[in-house]
Write a protein that holds these residues in place. Structure first.
Motif, PDB file in Angstrom:
ATOM      1  N   ASN A  14     -12.101   0.141  -4.543  1.00  0.00           N
ATOM      2  CA  ASN A  14     -10.879   0.906  -4.300  1.00  0.00           C
ATOM      3  C   ASN A  14     -11.012   1.915  -3.159  1.00  0.00           C
ATOM      4  N   THR A  15     -11.989   1.744  -2.292  1.00  0.00           N
ATOM      5  CA  THR A  15     -12.166   2.649  -1.166  1.00  0.00           C
ATOM      6  C   THR A  15     -11.231   2.254  -0.038  1.00  0.00           C
ATOM      7  N   TYR A  16     -10.543   3.244   0.536  1.00  0.00           N
ATOM      8  CA  TYR A  16      -9.602   3.070   1.653  1.00  0.00           C
ATOM      9  C   TYR A  16      -8.332   2.320   1.243  1.00  0.00           C
ATOM     10  N   ILE A  17      -8.105   2.135  -0.047  1.00  0.00           N
ATOM     11  CA  ILE A  17      -6.985   1.330  -0.553  1.00  0.00           C
ATOM     12  C   ILE A  17      -5.995   2.216  -1.305  1.00  0.00           C
ATOM     13  N   ARG A  18      -4.712   1.987  -1.081  1.00  0.00           N
ATOM     14  CA  ARG A  18      -3.672   2.645  -1.877  1.00  0.00           C
ATOM     15  C   ARG A  18      -3.555   1.897  -3.203  1.00  0.00           C
ATOM     16  N   VAL A  19      -4.096   2.456  -4.242  1.00  0.00           N
ATOM     17  CA  VAL A  19      -4.252   1.753  -5.516  1.00  0.00           C
ATOM     18  C   VAL A  19      -2.984   1.888  -6.359  1.00  0.00           C
ATOM     19  N   PRO A  20      -2.375   0.753  -6.757  1.00  0.00           N
ATOM     20  CA  PRO A  20      -1.187   0.817  -7.613  1.00  0.00           C
ATOM     21  C   PRO A  20      -1.580   1.166  -9.046  1.00  0.00           C
ATOM     22  N   PRO A  21      -0.600   1.533  -9.884  1.00  0.00           N
ATOM     23  CA  PRO A  21      -0.916   1.966 -11.254  1.00  0.00           C
ATOM     24  C   PRO A  21      -1.381   0.852 -12.182  1.00  0.00           C
ATOM     25  N   ASN A  22      -1.049  -0.408 -11.848  1.00  0.00           N
ATOM     26  CA  ASN A  22      -1.464  -1.532 -12.683  1.00  0.00           C
ATOM     27  C   ASN A  22      -1.425  -2.796 -11.829  1.00  0.00           C
ATOM     28  N   ASN A  23      -1.727  -3.933 -12.455  1.00  0.00           N
ATOM     29  CA  ASN A  23      -1.753  -5.185 -11.692  1.00  0.00           C
ATOM     30  C   ASN A  23      -0.486  -6.017 -11.869  1.00  0.00           C
ATOM     31  N   ASN A  24       0.617  -5.374 -12.269  1.00  0.00           N
ATOM     32  CA  ASN A  24       1.887  -6.084 -12.387  1.00  0.00           C
ATOM     33  C   ASN A  24       2.395  -6.476 -11.005  1.00  0.00           C
ATOM     34  N   PRO A  25       3.039  -7.637 -10.896  1.00  0.00           N
ATOM     35  CA  PRO A  25       3.559  -8.057  -9.591  1.00  0.00           C
ATOM     36  C   PRO A  25       4.871  -7.367  -9.242  1.00  0.00           C
ATOM     37  N   VAL A  26       5.192  -7.371  -7.965  1.00  0.00           N
ATOM     38  CA  VAL A  26       6.515  -6.995  -7.475  1.00  0.00           C
ATOM     39  C   VAL A  26       7.347  -8.271  -7.416  1.00  0.00           C
ATOM     40  N   THR A  27       8.592  -8.217  -7.872  1.00  0.00           N
ATOM     41  CA  THR A  27       9.457  -9.405  -7.850  1.00  0.00           C
ATOM     42  C   THR A  27      10.743  -9.182  -7.062  1.00  0.00           C
ATOM     43  N   ASP A  28      11.092  -7.936  -6.770  1.00  0.00           N
ATOM     44  CA  ASP A  28      12.316  -7.606  -6.045  1.00  0.00           C
ATOM     45  C   ASP A  28      11.969  -7.448  -4.559  1.00  0.00           C
ATOM     46  N   VAL A  29      12.425  -8.407  -3.733  1.00  0.00           N
ATOM     47  CA  VAL A  29      12.049  -8.363  -2.311  1.00  0.00           C
ATOM     48  C   VAL A  29      12.817  -7.299  -1.532  1.00  0.00           C
ATOM     49  N   THR A  30      13.784  -6.632  -2.166  1.00  0.00           N
ATOM     50  CA  THR A  30      14.510  -5.548  -1.505  1.00  0.00           C
ATOM     51  C   THR A  30      13.927  -4.179  -1.831  1.00  0.00           C
ATOM     52  N   SER A  31      12.969  -4.115  -2.715  1.00  0.00           N
ATOM     53  CA  SER A  31      12.385  -2.852  -3.154  1.00  0.00           C
ATOM     54  C   SER A  31      11.341  -2.345  -2.165  1.00  0.00           C
ATOM     55  N   THR A  32      11.235  -1.031  -2.029  1.00  0.00           N
ATOM     56  CA  THR A  32      10.168  -0.467  -1.206  1.00  0.00           C
ATOM     57  C   THR A  32       8.787  -0.723  -1.810  1.00  0.00           C
ATOM     58  N   ASP A  33       8.741  -1.174  -3.062  1.00  0.00           N
ATOM     59  CA  ASP A  33       7.452  -1.576  -3.653  1.00  0.00           C
ATOM     60  C   ASP A  33       6.864  -2.779  -2.923  1.00  0.00           C
ATOM     61  N   LEU A  34       7.717  -3.528  -2.197  1.00  0.00           N
ATOM     62  CA  LEU A  34       7.230  -4.677  -1.448  1.00  0.00           C
ATOM     63  C   LEU A  34       6.344  -4.240  -0.275  1.00  0.00           C
ATOM     64  N   THR A  35       6.469  -3.009   0.151  1.00  0.00           N
ATOM     65  CA  THR A  35       5.702  -2.539   1.308  1.00  0.00           C
ATOM     66  C   THR A  35       4.215  -2.474   0.986  1.00  0.00           C
ATOM     67  N   CYS A  36       3.871  -1.592   0.060  1.00  0.00           N
ATOM     68  CA  CYS A  36       2.457  -1.399  -0.302  1.00  0.00           C
ATOM     69  C   CYS A  36       2.273  -1.243  -1.800  1.00  0.00           C
ATOM     70  N   ASN A  37       3.121  -1.938  -2.575  1.00  0.00           N
ATOM     71  CA  ASN A  37       3.059  -1.926  -4.027  1.00  0.00           C
ATOM     72  C   ASN A  37       3.615  -0.605  -4.565  1.00  0.00           C
ATOM     73  N   VAL A  38       3.592  -0.475  -5.881  1.00  0.00           N
ATOM     74  CA  VAL A  38       4.143   0.704  -6.560  1.00  0.00           C
ATOM     75  C   VAL A  38       3.353   1.951  -6.141  1.00  0.00           C
ATOM     76  N   ASN A  39       4.063   3.017  -5.834  1.00  0.00           N
ATOM     77  CA  ASN A  39       3.471   4.290  -5.393  1.00  0.00           C
ATOM     78  C   ASN A  39       2.676   4.145  -4.092  1.00  0.00           C
ATOM     79  N   GLY A  40       3.036   3.141  -3.280  1.00  0.00           N
ATOM     80  CA  GLY A  40       2.242   2.861  -2.092  1.00  0.00           C
ATOM     81  C   GLY A  40       2.788   3.408  -0.786  1.00  0.00           C
TER      82      GLY A  40
END
Length: 217
Positions: A14-40
């Motif tokens: 996890n070094t140098y990586i924006r780590v999301p809160p869990n390993n759930n996928p993103v499914t909404d291609v219009t969401s800003t989560d598509l950029t760098c995952n949740v909280n990214g």
């Protein structure tokens, strides 16, 4: 995405990586989560790795915490693997990755229609790893490196495709002065894209990943 390697050197968990809160996928291609995952959208607490232009970078994925020996992604999760890069206007840590800033530098999808071998199968066989060369013509500066796995096992209708996304922060040194083509993430992907809504069990003979062509540099 839990590890990056630079020219064969493991940079740590996890070094140098924006780590999301869990390993759930993103499914909404219009969401800003598509950029760098949740909280990214911010990397304020993430360090930035120095990478020379032309270097080889390897991304390593695992289903659970650290290297437990299982596949990077479930064996039933067939799909594509892609890598994008975006130049930050200032620091990588403060860059939210919004707008037409992303350049695709790697894409692999359906490799063998006869056996239905996908890019994800190769990643699993390679202990969760896939690699890309940083184009030597990219200008020096801070960047986000965005790797994604698009799992297509339930992609017959939208939303169905599962996007697993990891972003790392890097300062690229050396380099050139080329201005590469760019797209927006979110923005460039549409739910109706044939690489996003697709039945991979219908004797698929070809696959076109979303996001356009790879820029070779």
């Amino acid at each position: 995405m839990q590890y990056i390697w630079v020219n064969g050197q493991d940079e740590g968990h996890n070094t140098y990586i924006r780590v999301p809160p869990n390993n759930n996928p993103v499914t909404d291609v219009t969401s800003t989560d598509l950029t760098c995952n949740v909280n990214g959208l911010s990397g304020a607490n993430v360090e930035t790795v120095s990478i020379s232009a032309g270097a080889n970078v390897t991304f390593e994925w695992h289903q659970h915490d650290q290297r437990t020996g299982e596949d990077a992604i479930s064996g039933g999760h067939k799909g594509a693997v892609q890598v994008y890069i975006a130049k930050a206007p200032s620091s990588a840590a403060s860059f939210n990755g919004q707008g037409s800033v992303w350049t695709k530098i790697y894409s692999s999808g359906l490799l063998d229609p006869s056996s239905q071998q996908w890019a994800t199968d190769i990643v699993n066989a390679n202990q969760g790893k896939h690699s890309v060369k940083i184009p030597s013509s990219l200008p020096a500066g801070d960047y986000l490196l965005r790797a994604e796995i698009i799992a297509l096992h339930v992609a017959q209708s939208y939303p169905g495709a599962q996007f697993y996304i990891g972003c790392a922060q890097a300062t690229i040194t050396g380099g050139g002065s080329v201005s590469p083509p760019r797209i927006a993430l979110p923005g460039a992907y549409k739910g109706s894209d044939p690489g996003i809504t697709v039945n991979i069990y219908n004797n698929l003979q070809s696959y076109t990943a979303p996001g356009g062509a790879v820029w070779s540099g």
